[in-house]
Design an enzyme around this catalytic site. Structure first.
Site, PDB file in Angstrom:
ATOM      1  N   GLU A 106      -2.817   7.663  -5.916  1.00 20.63           N
ATOM      2  CA  GLU A 106      -3.105   6.902  -7.132  1.00 20.63           C
ATOM      3  C   GLU A 106      -4.427   7.388  -7.729  1.00 20.63           C
ATOM      4  OE1 GLU A 106      -3.044   2.721  -6.268  1.00 20.63           O
ATOM      5  OE2 GLU A 106      -1.013   2.781  -5.453  1.00 20.63           O
ATOM      6  N   HIS A 166       0.218  -0.281  -9.905  1.00 20.59           N
ATOM      7  CA  HIS A 166      -0.649  -1.050  -9.004  1.00 20.59           C
ATOM      8  C   HIS A 166      -1.261  -2.245  -9.739  1.00 20.59           C
ATOM      9  CE1 HIS A 166      -3.297  -0.703  -5.147  1.00 20.59           C
ATOM     10  NE2 HIS A 166      -3.010  -1.966  -5.444  1.00 20.59           N
ATOM     11  N   ARG A 171       0.841  -1.188   0.000  1.00 22.05           N
ATOM     12  CA  ARG A 171       0.000   0.000   0.000  1.00 22.05           C
ATOM     13  C   ARG A 171       0.881   1.245   0.000  1.00 22.05           C
ATOM     14  NH1 ARG A 171      -3.388  -2.708  -1.610  1.00 22.05           N
ATOM     15  NH2 ARG A 171      -5.515  -3.078  -0.865  1.00 22.05           N
TER      16      ARG A 171
END
Length: 324
Positions: free
Chosen positions: A271, A289, A242
Protein backbone atom coordinates in the site's frame (compact mmCIF):
# COMPACT_ATOMS: atom_id res chain seq x y z
CA UNK A 1 2.71 16.08 35.82
CA UNK A 2 2.40 19.10 33.52
CA UNK A 3 0.68 22.30 34.67
CA UNK A 4 0.58 24.08 31.32
CA UNK A 5 -1.24 23.00 28.19
CA UNK A 6 0.44 19.81 27.00
CA UNK A 7 2.64 20.31 23.97
CA UNK A 8 1.91 17.98 21.10
CA UNK A 9 2.57 17.52 17.42
CA UNK A 10 0.59 15.46 14.91
CA UNK A 11 1.74 13.97 11.66
CA UNK A 12 -1.44 14.74 9.73
CA UNK A 13 -4.38 17.12 9.81
CA UNK A 14 -7.18 15.61 11.85
CA UNK A 15 -10.92 16.20 11.52
CA UNK A 16 -12.32 19.65 12.28
CA UNK A 17 -13.72 18.86 15.73
CA UNK A 18 -10.42 17.25 16.74
CA UNK A 19 -8.41 20.20 15.44
CA UNK A 20 -10.70 22.56 17.37
CA UNK A 21 -10.02 20.64 20.57
CA UNK A 22 -6.28 20.76 19.92
CA UNK A 23 -6.44 24.56 19.58
CA UNK A 24 -8.51 24.79 22.78
CA UNK A 25 -6.72 22.39 25.12
CA UNK A 26 -3.19 21.87 23.83
CA UNK A 27 -0.14 23.75 22.66
CA UNK A 28 0.64 22.67 19.11
CA UNK A 29 1.99 24.00 15.83
CA UNK A 30 -0.43 24.24 12.89
CA UNK A 31 -1.32 20.89 11.29
CA UNK A 32 0.86 19.86 8.37
CA UNK A 33 -0.48 20.44 4.86
CA UNK A 34 0.42 16.86 3.92
CA UNK A 35 1.04 13.79 6.07
CA UNK A 36 4.53 13.74 7.53
CA UNK A 37 6.95 10.90 7.02
CA UNK A 38 9.21 9.68 9.80
CA UNK A 39 12.12 11.99 8.97
CA UNK A 40 9.85 15.03 8.91
CA UNK A 41 8.24 13.93 12.16
CA UNK A 42 11.61 13.70 13.89
CA UNK A 43 12.64 17.12 12.60
CA UNK A 44 9.43 18.67 13.92
CA UNK A 45 9.78 16.86 17.25
CA UNK A 46 13.26 18.25 17.82
CA UNK A 47 12.16 21.73 16.81
CA UNK A 48 9.03 21.76 19.01
CA UNK A 49 10.05 19.44 21.89
CA UNK A 50 6.55 18.02 22.39
CA UNK A 51 5.19 16.09 25.35
CA UNK A 52 3.16 13.85 23.03
CA UNK A 53 3.27 12.80 19.39
CA UNK A 54 0.14 11.81 17.46
CA UNK A 55 1.00 9.51 14.57
CA UNK A 56 -0.57 7.35 11.88
CA UNK A 57 0.86 4.62 9.68
CA UNK A 58 2.49 7.23 7.40
CA UNK A 59 5.19 7.89 10.00
CA UNK A 60 6.47 4.58 11.42
CA UNK A 61 8.69 4.71 14.46
CA UNK A 62 10.99 1.72 14.68
CA UNK A 63 14.55 0.93 15.72
CA UNK A 64 16.77 3.98 15.43
CA UNK A 65 13.74 6.23 14.93
CA UNK A 66 12.69 5.60 18.52
CA UNK A 67 16.14 6.50 19.82
CA UNK A 68 16.04 9.67 17.73
CA UNK A 69 12.97 11.05 19.50
CA UNK A 70 13.74 13.97 21.85
CA UNK A 71 13.64 13.32 25.61
CA UNK A 72 10.60 15.59 25.91
CA UNK A 73 8.37 12.93 24.29
CA UNK A 74 6.51 10.92 26.94
CA UNK A 75 3.69 9.51 24.82
CA UNK A 76 3.26 8.28 21.26
CA UNK A 77 -0.48 8.15 20.54
CA UNK A 78 -1.32 6.43 17.29
CA UNK A 79 -4.64 7.37 15.70
CA UNK A 80 -5.29 3.75 14.75
CA UNK A 81 -5.91 0.35 16.27
CA UNK A 82 -3.01 -1.30 14.45
CA UNK A 83 0.45 -1.01 15.94
CA UNK A 84 2.54 -2.55 13.17
CA UNK A 85 4.06 0.87 12.33
CA UNK A 86 5.39 1.24 15.89
CA UNK A 87 8.19 -0.54 17.73
CA UNK A 88 6.20 -0.79 20.95
CA UNK A 89 8.84 -2.64 23.03
CA UNK A 90 11.49 -0.08 22.05
CA UNK A 91 9.22 2.84 22.88
CA UNK A 92 8.30 1.40 26.27
CA UNK A 93 11.97 0.64 26.97
CA UNK A 94 12.67 4.33 26.40
CA UNK A 95 9.97 5.20 28.96
CA UNK A 96 7.67 6.46 26.23
CA UNK A 97 4.07 5.37 26.72
CA UNK A 98 2.04 4.15 23.75
CA UNK A 99 -1.70 4.38 23.12
CA UNK A 100 -3.99 3.38 20.26
CA UNK A 101 -7.68 3.80 19.42
CA UNK A 102 -9.56 0.50 19.79
CA UNK A 103 -13.33 0.07 20.04
CA UNK A 104 -14.32 3.38 18.41
CA UNK A 105 -13.81 1.99 14.89
CA UNK A 106 -15.33 -1.45 15.47
CA UNK A 107 -18.72 -0.71 13.93
CA UNK A 108 -17.43 1.02 10.81
CA UNK A 109 -14.86 -1.70 10.12
CA UNK A 110 -17.55 -4.34 10.53
CA UNK A 111 -19.87 -2.40 8.22
CA UNK A 112 -17.15 -2.29 5.58
CA UNK A 113 -16.51 -6.02 5.89
CA UNK A 114 -20.19 -6.70 5.25
CA UNK A 115 -20.05 -4.37 2.25
CA UNK A 116 -17.09 -6.35 0.87
CA UNK A 117 -18.94 -9.62 1.42
CA UNK A 118 -22.02 -8.36 -0.42
CA UNK A 119 -20.11 -6.62 -3.20
CA UNK A 120 -17.83 -9.59 -3.91
CA UNK A 121 -20.66 -12.12 -3.79
CA UNK A 122 -22.99 -10.05 -5.99
CA UNK A 123 -20.35 -9.00 -8.56
CA UNK A 124 -20.59 -5.31 -7.74
CA UNK A 125 -17.28 -4.44 -9.44
CA UNK A 126 -18.39 -6.05 -12.70
CA UNK A 127 -21.84 -4.45 -12.58
CA UNK A 128 -20.31 -1.04 -11.93
CA UNK A 129 -17.88 -1.46 -14.83
CA UNK A 130 -20.73 -2.44 -17.13
CA UNK A 131 -22.82 0.57 -16.11
CA UNK A 132 -19.90 3.02 -16.49
CA UNK A 133 -19.48 1.72 -20.04
CA UNK A 134 -23.11 2.64 -20.77
CA UNK A 135 -24.78 -0.80 -20.25
CA UNK A 136 -26.38 -0.96 -23.70
CA UNK A 137 -27.94 -4.43 -23.75
CA UNK A 138 -30.24 -6.60 -21.72
CA UNK A 139 -28.54 -9.32 -19.72
CA UNK A 140 -29.58 -12.92 -20.27
CA UNK A 141 -31.19 -14.98 -17.51
CA UNK A 142 -27.97 -16.85 -16.86
CA UNK A 143 -25.54 -14.00 -17.44
CA UNK A 144 -23.37 -12.28 -14.80
CA UNK A 145 -25.01 -14.07 -11.91
CA UNK A 146 -23.70 -13.57 -8.42
CA UNK A 147 -24.20 -15.67 -5.29
CA UNK A 148 -26.78 -15.16 -2.57
CA UNK A 149 -25.30 -14.22 0.79
CA UNK A 150 -28.34 -15.10 2.89
CA UNK A 151 -28.05 -18.48 4.56
CA UNK A 152 -24.38 -19.00 3.69
CA UNK A 153 -21.67 -20.26 6.05
CA UNK A 154 -19.37 -17.41 7.13
CA UNK A 155 -15.95 -18.29 8.52
CA UNK A 156 -14.34 -15.57 10.64
CA UNK A 157 -10.62 -15.63 11.41
CA UNK A 158 -10.06 -13.53 14.51
CA UNK A 159 -13.13 -13.25 16.73
CA UNK A 160 -12.19 -10.07 18.57
CA UNK A 161 -14.26 -6.88 18.69
CA UNK A 162 -14.53 -6.48 14.93
CA UNK A 163 -14.99 -10.18 14.22
CA UNK A 164 -17.86 -10.34 16.70
CA UNK A 165 -19.43 -7.21 15.18
CA UNK A 166 -19.24 -8.81 11.72
CA UNK A 167 -20.88 -11.96 13.09
CA UNK A 168 -23.68 -9.88 14.62
CA UNK A 169 -24.40 -8.25 11.26
CA UNK A 170 -24.12 -11.53 9.36
CA UNK A 171 -26.81 -13.09 11.53
CA UNK A 172 -29.17 -10.56 9.99
CA UNK A 173 -28.63 -12.46 6.73
CA UNK A 174 -29.32 -15.79 8.48
CA UNK A 175 -25.70 -16.80 7.97
CA UNK A 176 -24.16 -19.62 9.98
CA UNK A 177 -21.12 -18.34 11.88
CA UNK A 178 -17.93 -20.38 12.17
CA UNK A 179 -14.78 -18.97 13.71
CA UNK A 180 -11.12 -19.65 14.36
CA UNK A 181 -9.48 -17.76 17.21
CA UNK A 182 -6.60 -18.05 19.64
CA UNK A 183 -9.12 -19.04 22.29
CA UNK A 184 -12.73 -20.16 22.36
CA UNK A 185 -15.10 -17.42 23.42
CA UNK A 186 -17.56 -17.83 26.27
CA UNK A 187 -21.10 -18.81 25.24
CA UNK A 188 -22.45 -15.26 25.49
CA UNK A 189 -19.76 -13.95 23.12
CA UNK A 190 -20.12 -16.91 20.77
CA UNK A 191 -23.86 -16.33 20.41
CA UNK A 192 -24.24 -19.71 18.73
CA UNK A 193 -21.11 -19.57 16.56
CA UNK A 194 -19.09 -22.75 16.04
CA UNK A 195 -15.47 -22.71 17.18
CA UNK A 196 -12.60 -24.39 15.34
CA UNK A 197 -9.29 -24.75 17.12
CA UNK A 198 -7.48 -25.33 13.80
CA UNK A 199 -7.97 -23.05 10.79
CA UNK A 200 -7.48 -25.98 8.42
CA UNK A 201 -10.46 -27.76 9.98
CA UNK A 202 -12.75 -24.75 9.48
CA UNK A 203 -11.89 -23.82 5.90
CA UNK A 204 -13.71 -26.69 4.10
CA UNK A 205 -16.97 -25.51 5.71
CA UNK A 206 -16.75 -21.83 4.68
CA UNK A 207 -18.75 -20.40 1.80
CA UNK A 208 -17.28 -17.02 2.73
CA UNK A 209 -14.09 -16.39 4.69
CA UNK A 210 -13.48 -13.04 6.40
CA UNK A 211 -10.18 -12.06 8.05
CA UNK A 212 -10.12 -9.97 11.23
CA UNK A 213 -6.77 -10.48 12.92
CA UNK A 214 -3.49 -8.57 13.22
CA UNK A 215 -0.84 -9.07 10.58
CA UNK A 216 2.92 -8.79 10.41
CA UNK A 217 4.96 -8.18 7.24
CA UNK A 218 7.66 -10.46 8.65
CA UNK A 219 5.30 -13.42 9.21
CA UNK A 220 4.33 -15.86 6.44
CA UNK A 221 0.88 -15.15 4.97
CA UNK A 222 -1.92 -16.98 6.73
CA UNK A 223 -3.86 -17.34 3.48
CA UNK A 224 -1.71 -19.07 0.88
CA UNK A 225 -2.11 -21.65 -1.89
CA UNK A 226 -2.54 -24.47 0.60
CA UNK A 227 -5.18 -22.79 2.78
CA UNK A 228 -7.04 -21.47 -0.27
CA UNK A 229 -7.21 -25.00 -1.65
CA UNK A 230 -9.06 -26.12 1.49
CA UNK A 231 -11.95 -23.74 0.86
CA UNK A 232 -14.93 -25.05 -1.10
CA UNK A 233 -14.63 -24.39 -4.84
CA UNK A 234 -16.29 -21.08 -5.68
CA UNK A 235 -16.05 -19.53 -2.21
CA UNK A 236 -15.46 -15.86 -1.40
CA UNK A 237 -12.53 -14.31 0.50
CA UNK A 238 -12.76 -10.97 2.30
CA UNK A 239 -9.86 -9.14 3.94
CA UNK A 240 -10.47 -5.92 5.84
CA UNK A 241 -7.66 -6.57 8.32
CA UNK A 242 -4.07 -6.50 7.02
CA UNK A 243 -2.60 -7.09 3.57
CA UNK A 244 0.22 -9.18 4.98
CA UNK A 245 -2.27 -11.94 5.83
CA UNK A 246 -2.70 -12.95 2.18
CA UNK A 247 -0.26 -14.35 -0.38
CA UNK A 248 -1.38 -12.27 -3.35
CA UNK A 249 0.26 -14.57 -5.91
CA UNK A 250 -1.84 -17.45 -4.58
CA UNK A 251 -4.88 -15.17 -4.44
CA UNK A 252 -4.54 -14.23 -8.12
CA UNK A 253 -4.27 -17.89 -9.08
CA UNK A 254 -7.36 -18.79 -7.03
CA UNK A 255 -9.40 -15.97 -8.57
CA UNK A 256 -8.36 -16.95 -12.10
CA UNK A 257 -8.99 -20.66 -11.63
CA UNK A 258 -12.41 -20.27 -10.03
CA UNK A 259 -11.29 -21.77 -6.72
CA UNK A 260 -12.45 -18.40 -5.43
CA UNK A 261 -15.61 -17.03 -7.02
CA UNK A 262 -14.57 -13.55 -5.91
CA UNK A 263 -12.70 -11.56 -3.28
CA UNK A 264 -13.30 -8.30 -1.46
CA UNK A 265 -10.17 -6.47 -0.27
CA UNK A 266 -9.70 -3.28 1.70
CA UNK A 267 -6.01 -3.97 2.36
CA UNK A 268 -3.04 -5.00 0.25
CA UNK A 269 0.54 -6.11 0.72
CA UNK A 270 2.01 -3.05 -1.01
CA UNK A 271 0.00 0.00 0.00
CA UNK A 272 -0.72 2.45 -1.53
CA UNK A 273 0.57 0.83 -4.73
CA UNK A 274 -0.98 -2.65 -4.99
CA UNK A 275 -0.06 -5.22 -7.61
CA UNK A 276 -1.64 -3.99 -10.90
CA UNK A 277 -2.19 -7.58 -12.04
CA UNK A 278 -4.31 -8.19 -8.95
CA UNK A 279 -6.32 -5.00 -9.40
CA UNK A 280 -7.05 -5.93 -13.03
CA UNK A 281 -8.98 -9.08 -12.10
CA UNK A 282 -12.71 -8.60 -12.77
CA UNK A 283 -13.85 -10.69 -9.80
CA UNK A 284 -12.07 -8.54 -7.23
CA UNK A 285 -13.98 -5.81 -5.41
CA UNK A 286 -11.55 -3.40 -3.74
CA UNK A 287 -11.41 -0.35 -1.52
CA UNK A 288 -8.33 1.73 -0.53
CA UNK A 289 -7.88 0.79 3.17
CA UNK A 290 -10.87 2.80 4.36
CA UNK A 291 -12.35 0.62 7.10
CA UNK A 292 -12.50 3.51 9.56
CA UNK A 293 -13.18 6.21 6.97
CA UNK A 294 -16.34 7.82 8.28
CA UNK A 295 -16.69 11.27 9.83
CA UNK A 296 -17.98 9.74 13.05
CA UNK A 297 -15.23 7.17 13.46
CA UNK A 298 -12.26 9.31 12.42
CA UNK A 299 -13.47 12.03 14.81
CA UNK A 300 -13.81 9.51 17.65
CA UNK A 301 -10.32 8.14 16.92
CA UNK A 302 -8.77 11.60 17.14
CA UNK A 303 -10.65 12.40 20.32
CA UNK A 304 -9.53 9.18 21.98
CA UNK A 305 -5.91 9.93 21.07
CA UNK A 306 -6.29 13.33 22.73
CA UNK A 307 -7.94 11.73 25.77
CA UNK A 308 -4.76 9.69 26.18
CA UNK A 309 -2.59 12.82 25.96
CA UNK A 310 -4.72 14.60 28.58
CA UNK A 311 -4.62 11.59 30.91
CA UNK A 312 -0.85 11.23 30.54
CA UNK A 313 -0.32 14.92 31.27
CA UNK A 314 -2.53 14.68 34.38
CA UNK A 315 -0.73 11.61 35.66
CA UNK A 316 -3.82 9.43 35.20
CA UNK A 317 -4.11 5.97 33.61
CA UNK A 318 -4.35 6.04 29.83
CA UNK A 319 -7.85 5.21 28.51
CA UNK A 320 -6.34 3.01 25.80
CA UNK A 321 -2.72 2.50 26.72
CA UNK A 322 -0.70 -0.30 25.14
CA UNK A 323 1.42 -2.63 27.25
CA UNK A 324 4.39 -4.73 26.20
Amino acid sequence: MTTQAPRLIRTTRLLDDVEARIRSEFSAPPPPEAALGTEELLELAHAYQPFAVLVTHTSPLKGADVQALPESVKLVATVSVGLDHLDVPALLAHNIAVSNTPDVLTDCNADLAIMLILAASRRAAEYYTLMKAGWGRTLGMGEMLGHRVSGKRLGIVGMGRIGQAVAKRARGFDMSILYHNRRQLDPAEEAGATYFDKLEDMLPHCDILSLHMPGSPSAPPLINAQTLSLLPHGSVLVNAARGSLVDETALKAALKSGQLFAAGLDVFRNEPNPDPALLALPNLFMTPHVGSATVETRTAMGMLALDNVSAMAAGKPLPSGVSA
